[in-house]
Design a protein around this motif. Structure first.
Motif, short mmCIF file in Angstrom:
data_model
loop_
_atom_site.label_atom_id
_atom_site.label_comp_id
_atom_site.label_asym_id
_atom_site.label_seq_id
_atom_site.Cartn_x
_atom_site.Cartn_y
_atom_site.Cartn_z
N THR A 59 -1.71 -1.15 -3.92
CA THR A 59 -3.03 -0.50 -3.86
C THR A 59 -2.13 0.66 -3.61
O THR A 59 -1.22 1.67 -2.52
N GLN A 96 -3.94 -0.79 -7.98
CA GLN A 96 -5.68 -0.06 -7.88
C GLN A 96 -4.59 1.37 -7.42
O GLN A 96 -4.00 1.88 -6.98
N THR A 136 0.62 -1.04 -0.10
CA THR A 136 -0.29 -0.11 -0.06
C THR A 136 1.09 1.36 -0.20
O THR A 136 1.31 1.90 1.01
#
Length: 315
Positions: free
Chosen positions: A219, A247, A191
């Motif tokens: 992400t 993402q 992340t």
């Protein structure tokens, strides 16, 4: 009786050697006094130079305010925290303290090779008053698994040109250029969190190095008020950064990339994406000098191709 004693001694020595070879040679650090040491750096004198077996430095939950240099003669050392959220290594230097400059601000600097960090936080919690590095890497074959690496500007400096790094399941946050440098680094299932409208990466990949930063299945998130973030800008002309299967939140600008105010960088920077998804994915709106990879080319960005066929990164 003498024979029995000798056999017992041999068994003890053999079991000790086997424990070292199996990676069971562990030093426990605990701020509450329940370990052998209260500070992480205090254990370093117990680590032999250039070991061929694994030495584990196990760090119990606690906040360790330390400025740590993992020396160049460290090899095969694993720093393992009790938990990523509660095992915290922190410091607060920033570039404007006594004209310190960027590269002395680190909380943790890793000069050794074949070093692993697991289940812990590395943080620079200086106020937003300039560059403040949390993690500075110079060594080769460094692995970070389930770690939180926190800061503002310049959170991670991948400083060793020609070195290789692997980040898996890590949380990394920052404001400006918070992943920067010349090393080859593969980010898997991480992340990447932006705390300011700015730039995520600032690679300085040398011209002769094929791979710079590769983000796979990551992400990209941001604070609620952030809405103008670039994927990267080239700190040096041949910066190489690729996002695969990532993402991307709405904070990522449609143009994606920035030339750092130098149009000539558009001729040399190696910026690419494949299969970006989410509100921040805008392949048709990206700058013309970036690339949308065809599947065959994207498939070549395997961990093995980027980091090598050795299994050092399999942690």
């Amino acid at each position: 009786m003498k024979k029995l004693f000798l056999l017992s001694l041999v068994a003890l020595l053999t079991s000790g050697l086997q424990a070292q070879q199996d990676g069971r040679d562990t030093i426990v650090i605990a701020r509450d006094g329940t370990g052998k040491y209260r500070n992480i750096a205090d254990a370093f004198d117990e680590v032999r130079a250039y070991m061929e077996y694994t030495r584990v430095i196990y760090i119990k939950n606690g906040t360790y305010k330390e400025k740590i240099v993992v020396p160049a003669w460290f090899k095969n050392v694993h720093f393992v925290g009790e938990s990523a959220e509660k095992t915290i290594i922190t410091y607060d230097d920033h570039a404007n303290i006594n004209k310190m400059g960027t590269f002395r601000t680190y909380t943790v600097k890793v000069d050794g090779n074949n070093i692993v960090f697991k289940n812990l936080t590395i943080e620079n919690n200086a106020p937003q008053m300039g560059q403040a590095v949390a993690l500075h890497t110079q060594g080769d074959k460094l692995v970070f698994v389930n770690c939180r690496i926190l800061g503002n500007q310049d959170t991670i400096f991948t400083g060793g040109e020609g070195t290789s790094l692997f980040f898996r399941n890590c949380y990394i946050d920052g404001t400006t250029d918070f992943i920067f440098g010349g090393a080859t680094a593969y980010f898997q299932d991480c992340t990447i969190h932006s705390k300011r409208n700015s730039y995520i990466t600032a690679a300085s990949t040398p011209k002769h190095i094929t791979y710079g930063y590769v983000f796979n299945n990551c992400t990209l998130t941001a604070n609620a008020d952030i809405d103008r973030v670039h994927l990267g800008r080239p700190w040096r002309p041949y910066a190489a950064t690729v996002f695969l299967n990532c993402q991307m939140g709405s904070h990522i600008l449609p143009i994606g990339w920035h030339n750092w105010g130098k149009p000539d960088n558009e001729k040399t920077a190696r910026y690419a994406e494949y299969n970006s998804i989410g509100e921040g994915a805008a392949p048709k709106a990206r700058v013309a000098w970036s690339k949308q990879l065809p599947k065959k080319e994207a498939d070549s960005y395997t961990i093995e191709n980027v980091l090598g066929n050795e299994d050092w990164w399999k942690q």
